[in-house]
Design an enzyme around this catalytic site. Structure first.
Site, PDB file in Angstrom:
ATOM      1  N   ILE A 161       3.153   2.124  -1.916  1.00  0.00           N
ATOM      2  CA  ILE A 161       3.437   2.687  -3.249  1.00  0.00           C
ATOM      3  C   ILE A 161       2.259   3.509  -3.759  1.00  0.00           C
ATOM      4  CG2 ILE A 161       5.011   0.761  -3.812  1.00  0.00           C
ATOM      5  CD1 ILE A 161       3.026   0.005  -6.105  1.00  0.00           C
ATOM      6  N   HIS A 193      -3.643 -10.215  -3.554  1.00  0.00           N
ATOM      7  CA  HIS A 193      -4.847 -10.076  -2.737  1.00  0.00           C
ATOM      8  C   HIS A 193      -6.078  -9.800  -3.589  1.00  0.00           C
ATOM      9  CE1 HIS A 193      -2.165  -9.226   1.023  1.00  0.00           C
ATOM     10  NE2 HIS A 193      -2.186 -10.490   0.670  1.00  0.00           N
ATOM     11  N   ASP A 209      -5.898  -1.624  -5.665  1.00  0.00           N
ATOM     12  CA  ASP A 209      -6.342  -0.377  -6.308  1.00  0.00           C
ATOM     13  C   ASP A 209      -6.205  -0.419  -7.836  1.00  0.00           C
ATOM     14  OD1 ASP A 209      -3.538   0.069  -6.761  1.00  0.00           O
ATOM     15  OD2 ASP A 209      -3.383   1.006  -4.779  1.00  0.00           O
ATOM     16  N   GLN A 212       0.314  -6.516  -3.311  1.00  0.00           N
ATOM     17  CA  GLN A 212      -0.788  -6.784  -2.361  1.00  0.00           C
ATOM     18  C   GLN A 212      -1.920  -5.799  -2.604  1.00  0.00           C
ATOM     19  OE1 GLN A 212       1.188  -7.491   1.817  1.00  0.00           O
ATOM     20  NE2 GLN A 212       2.521  -6.225   0.582  1.00  0.00           N
ATOM     21  N   ASN A 213      -1.693  -4.849  -3.512  1.00  0.00           N
ATOM     22  CA  ASN A 213      -2.653  -3.756  -3.650  1.00  0.00           C
ATOM     23  C   ASN A 213      -3.863  -4.148  -4.478  1.00  0.00           C
ATOM     24  OD1 ASN A 213      -0.814  -2.391  -2.181  1.00  0.00           O
ATOM     25  ND2 ASN A 213      -0.056  -1.096  -3.836  1.00  0.00           N
ATOM     26  N   CYS A 238     -29.485 -15.847  -8.376  1.00  0.00           N
ATOM     27  CA  CYS A 238     -29.969 -16.398  -7.092  1.00  0.00           C
ATOM     28  C   CYS A 238     -30.175 -15.321  -6.028  1.00  0.00           C
ATOM     29  CB  CYS A 238     -28.998 -17.454  -6.590  1.00  0.00           C
ATOM     30  SG  CYS A 238     -27.540 -16.772  -5.779  1.00  0.00           S
ATOM     31  N   PRO A 290      -4.941   6.017   1.165  1.00  0.00           N
ATOM     32  CA  PRO A 290      -4.310   5.717   2.450  1.00  0.00           C
ATOM     33  C   PRO A 290      -3.816   4.264   2.501  1.00  0.00           C
ATOM     34  CG  PRO A 290      -6.680   6.183   2.721  1.00  0.00           C
ATOM     35  CD  PRO A 290      -6.373   6.316   1.274  1.00  0.00           C
ATOM     36  N   ASP A 291      -2.720   4.001   3.225  1.00  0.00           N
ATOM     37  CA  ASP A 291      -2.320   2.603   3.432  1.00  0.00           C
ATOM     38  C   ASP A 291      -3.139   2.042   4.588  1.00  0.00           C
ATOM     39  OD1 ASP A 291      -1.128   3.603   5.701  1.00  0.00           O
ATOM     40  OD2 ASP A 291       0.935   3.156   5.111  1.00  0.00           O
ATOM     41  N   PHE A 292      -2.737   0.901   5.117  1.00  0.00           N
ATOM     42  CA  PHE A 292      -3.536   0.268   6.173  1.00  0.00           C
ATOM     43  C   PHE A 292      -3.007   0.593   7.556  1.00  0.00           C
ATOM     44  CE2 PHE A 292      -4.163  -2.091   2.321  1.00  0.00           C
ATOM     45  CZ  PHE A 292      -5.545  -2.200   2.292  1.00  0.00           C
ATOM     46  N   ARG A 293      -1.676   0.452   7.735  1.00  0.00           N
ATOM     47  CA  ARG A 293      -1.135   0.418   9.092  1.00  0.00           C
ATOM     48  C   ARG A 293      -0.404   1.684   9.527  1.00  0.00           C
ATOM     49  NH1 ARG A 293      -1.218  -4.364   6.821  1.00  0.00           N
ATOM     50  NH2 ARG A 293      -2.408  -5.971   7.905  1.00  0.00           N
ATOM     51  N   ALA A 305       0.803  -1.221   0.000  1.00  0.00           N
ATOM     52  CA  ALA A 305       0.000   0.000   0.000  1.00  0.00           C
ATOM     53  C   ALA A 305       0.840   1.278   0.000  1.00  0.00           C
ATOM     54  CB  ALA A 305      -0.943  -0.010   1.203  1.00  0.00           C
ATOM     55  N   ASP A 343       9.774   2.671   6.791  1.00  0.00           N
ATOM     56  CA  ASP A 343      10.368   2.006   7.961  1.00  0.00           C
ATOM     57  C   ASP A 343      11.104   0.742   7.536  1.00  0.00           C
ATOM     58  OD1 ASP A 343       8.035   3.518   9.305  1.00  0.00           O
ATOM     59  OD2 ASP A 343       7.015   1.834   8.324  1.00  0.00           O
ATOM     60  N   CYS A 384     -26.764 -11.114  -7.017  1.00  0.00           N
ATOM     61  CA  CYS A 384     -26.675 -12.037  -8.141  1.00  0.00           C
ATOM     62  C   CYS A 384     -27.997 -12.049  -8.929  1.00  0.00           C
ATOM     63  CB  CYS A 384     -26.374 -13.426  -7.591  1.00  0.00           C
ATOM     64  SG  CYS A 384     -26.364 -14.720  -8.809  1.00  0.00           S
ATOM     65  N   CYS A 404     -20.492 -14.625  -6.932  1.00  0.00           N
ATOM     66  CA  CYS A 404     -21.677 -14.697  -6.069  1.00  0.00           C
ATOM     67  C   CYS A 404     -21.331 -15.538  -4.843  1.00  0.00           C
ATOM     68  CB  CYS A 404     -22.858 -15.306  -6.820  1.00  0.00           C
ATOM     69  SG  CYS A 404     -24.268 -15.613  -5.730  1.00  0.00           S
TER      70      CYS A 404
HETATM   71  P1  OAD Z   1       0.638  -1.482   5.311  1.00  0.00           P
HETATM   72  O1  OAD Z   1      -0.249  -0.311   5.564  1.00  0.00           O
HETATM   73  O2  OAD Z   1       0.655  -2.560   6.315  1.00  0.00           O
HETATM   74  O3  OAD Z   1       2.156  -0.994   5.137  1.00  0.00           O
HETATM   75  C1  OAD Z   1       2.496   0.085   4.284  1.00  0.00           C
HETATM   76  C2  OAD Z   1       3.988   0.387   4.453  1.00  0.00           C
HETATM   77  O4  OAD Z   1       4.315   1.408   3.534  1.00  0.00           O
HETATM   78  C3  OAD Z   1       4.363   0.868   5.843  1.00  0.00           C
HETATM   79  O5  OAD Z   1       5.615   0.312   6.230  1.00  0.00           O
HETATM   80  C4  OAD Z   1       4.466   2.412   5.654  1.00  0.00           C
HETATM   81  O6  OAD Z   1       5.392   3.011   6.527  1.00  0.00           O
HETATM   82  C5  OAD Z   1       4.956   2.467   4.226  1.00  0.00           C
HETATM   83  N1  OAD Z   1       4.600   3.711   3.530  1.00  0.00           N
HETATM   84  C6  OAD Z   1       3.387   4.294   3.404  1.00  0.00           C
HETATM   85  N2  OAD Z   1       3.440   5.409   2.649  1.00  0.00           N
HETATM   86  C7  OAD Z   1       4.756   5.547   2.292  1.00  0.00           C
HETATM   87  C8  OAD Z   1       5.477   6.510   1.518  1.00  0.00           C
HETATM   88  N3  OAD Z   1       4.870   7.562   0.944  1.00  0.00           N
HETATM   89  N4  OAD Z   1       6.801   6.319   1.378  1.00  0.00           N
HETATM   90  C9  OAD Z   1       7.441   5.259   1.937  1.00  0.00           C
HETATM   91  N5  OAD Z   1       6.819   4.321   2.666  1.00  0.00           N
HETATM   92  C10 OAD Z   1       5.484   4.458   2.849  1.00  0.00           C
HETATM   93  O7  OAD Z   1       0.266  -2.027   3.842  1.00  0.00           O
HETATM   94  P2  OAD Z   1       0.593  -3.455   3.197  1.00  0.00           P
HETATM   95  O8  OAD Z   1       1.925  -3.943   3.627  1.00  0.00           O
HETATM   96  O9  OAD Z   1       0.327  -3.350   1.745  1.00  0.00           O
HETATM   97  O10 OAD Z   1      -5.039  -6.700   2.634  1.00  0.00           O
HETATM   98  O11 OAD Z   1      -0.559  -4.334   3.851  1.00  0.00           O
HETATM   99  C11 OAD Z   1      -0.714  -5.683   3.517  1.00  0.00           C
HETATM  100  C12 OAD Z   1      -2.172  -6.098   3.490  1.00  0.00           C
HETATM  101  O12 OAD Z   1      -2.811  -5.750   4.716  1.00  0.00           O
HETATM  102  C13 OAD Z   1      -3.005  -5.393   2.429  1.00  0.00           C
HETATM  103  O13 OAD Z   1      -2.884  -5.991   1.169  1.00  0.00           O
HETATM  104  C14 OAD Z   1      -4.413  -5.469   2.971  1.00  0.00           C
HETATM  105  C15 OAD Z   1      -4.185  -5.373   4.467  1.00  0.00           C
HETATM  106  O14 OAD Z   1      -4.978  -6.214   5.238  1.00  0.00           O
HETATM  107  C16 OAD Z   1      -6.004  -6.682   1.649  1.00  0.00           C
HETATM  108  O15 OAD Z   1      -6.214  -5.709   0.950  1.00  0.00           O
HETATM  109  C17 OAD Z   1      -6.756  -7.937   1.440  1.00  0.00           C
HETATM  110 ZN    ZN Z   2     -25.828 -16.414  -7.263  1.00  0.00          ZN
END
Ligand code: OAD
Ligand code: ZN
Length: 257
Positions: free
Chosen positions: A6, A106, A89, A86-87, A141, A13-16, A4, A204, A138, A114
């Protein structure tokens, strides 16, 4: 390998990330705890929060940034073996990287299934409902139709298995914008040969870069766009990158009109 981080430069927004990440901003989605948005049990109880996110990620709403176009340039130069993302989008596809080079680990909104009769539908069939805040049902159904996003506990798409052949063949592993916290994706980082350099471009230090680094690991910490631009500069590709971005954003501007 991408996550997320990237897409935050595209405005998604990212997730964490504390404060800005989706998991710290649950009010607008009306979910009881962060992971609920990707849990089947919660989805069957209330699919609306997930479809609110789907509406937000509607194709065309956000655009690829320098990071996506850098990966596209690697592809144009026939240097990209595969992009594991994993994105959900769709910005890798939007940057012009062909589906054959992508593993959307993902899932994506490009297709849907459905939840009752398991019939498959093209993603476009759902957009009118999603945009009108209706839960898509659907036509056969009346079951709820769920975009093919991988929820917690669901199997990854079969293309994920390509990693078994790809990773041992790689001679460089780039890891961009991910916390490496979600398995099985995170463990891909261990699957390149020990002699293969791994470059992390991320805010990080994460995963094995923090807890058992290899001797040829390199971490470029800070903003991902800054890190990518630095790498592009070292490669002498800055002008080529600018030309590519200008061409591609021109195409997207054309589509908007
Ligand atoms: P996370 O939100 O867990 O991690 C994003 C990472 O990118 C973190 O280490 C941030 O510090 C870093 N980051 C964010 N913006 C940045 C920027 N501008 N420059 C440099 N670093 C940056 O996202 P993912 O690792 O992709 O599942 O999360 C994995 C999965 O958790 C996702 O695919 C999602 C979620 O549950 C599903 O969508 C099914
Ligand atoms: Zn159906």
């Amino acid at each position: 390998m991408a996550g997320a981080g990237i897409s935050t430069p595209s405005g998604i927004p990212d997730f964490r990330s504390p404060g800005s990440g989706l998991y710290s901003n649950l009010q607008q989605y009306n979910i009881p705890y962060p992971e609920a948005i990707f849990e089947l049990e919660f989805f069957f109880h209330n699919p609306k929060p997930f479809f609110t996110l789907a509406k937000e990620l509607y194709p065309g709403h956000y655009r690829p940034n320098v990071t996506h176009y850098f990966l596209r340039l690697l592809h144009d130069k026939e240097l990209l073996l595969r992009l594991y993302t994993q994105n959900i989008d769709g910005l890798e596809r939007a940057s012009g990287i062909p589906a054959s080079k992508l593993v959307e680990a993902h899932g994506s909104f490009a297709s849907a299934t459905c939840t009752v009769c398991r019939r498959s539908f093209p993603g476009e069939d759902l957009w009118a409902d999603v945009m009108a805040d209706r839960v898509p049902c659907c036509p056969v159904c009346t079951g709820v139709v769920k975009p093919d996003i991988v929820f917690f506990g669901e199997p990854l798409p079969s293309r994920f298995l390509l990693h078994l052949a790809d990773f041992p063949m790689a001679d460089l592993l780039l890891i961009l914008g991910t916390s490496l916290e979600v398995e099985p994706f995170a463990s891909l980082s261990e699957m390149v040969q020990k002699s293969v350099p791994r470059l992390l471009i991320n805010r990080d230090l994460v995963g094995p870069f923090a807890w058992h680094p290899r001797s040829r690991d390199v971490a470029q910490l800070g903003d991902v766009v800054h890190g990518v631009e630095r790498l592009v500069d070292l490669l002498g590709w800055t002008q080529e990158m600018q030309d590519l971005i200008q061409r591609e954003t021109g195409k997207l501007d054309g589509q908007d009109r």
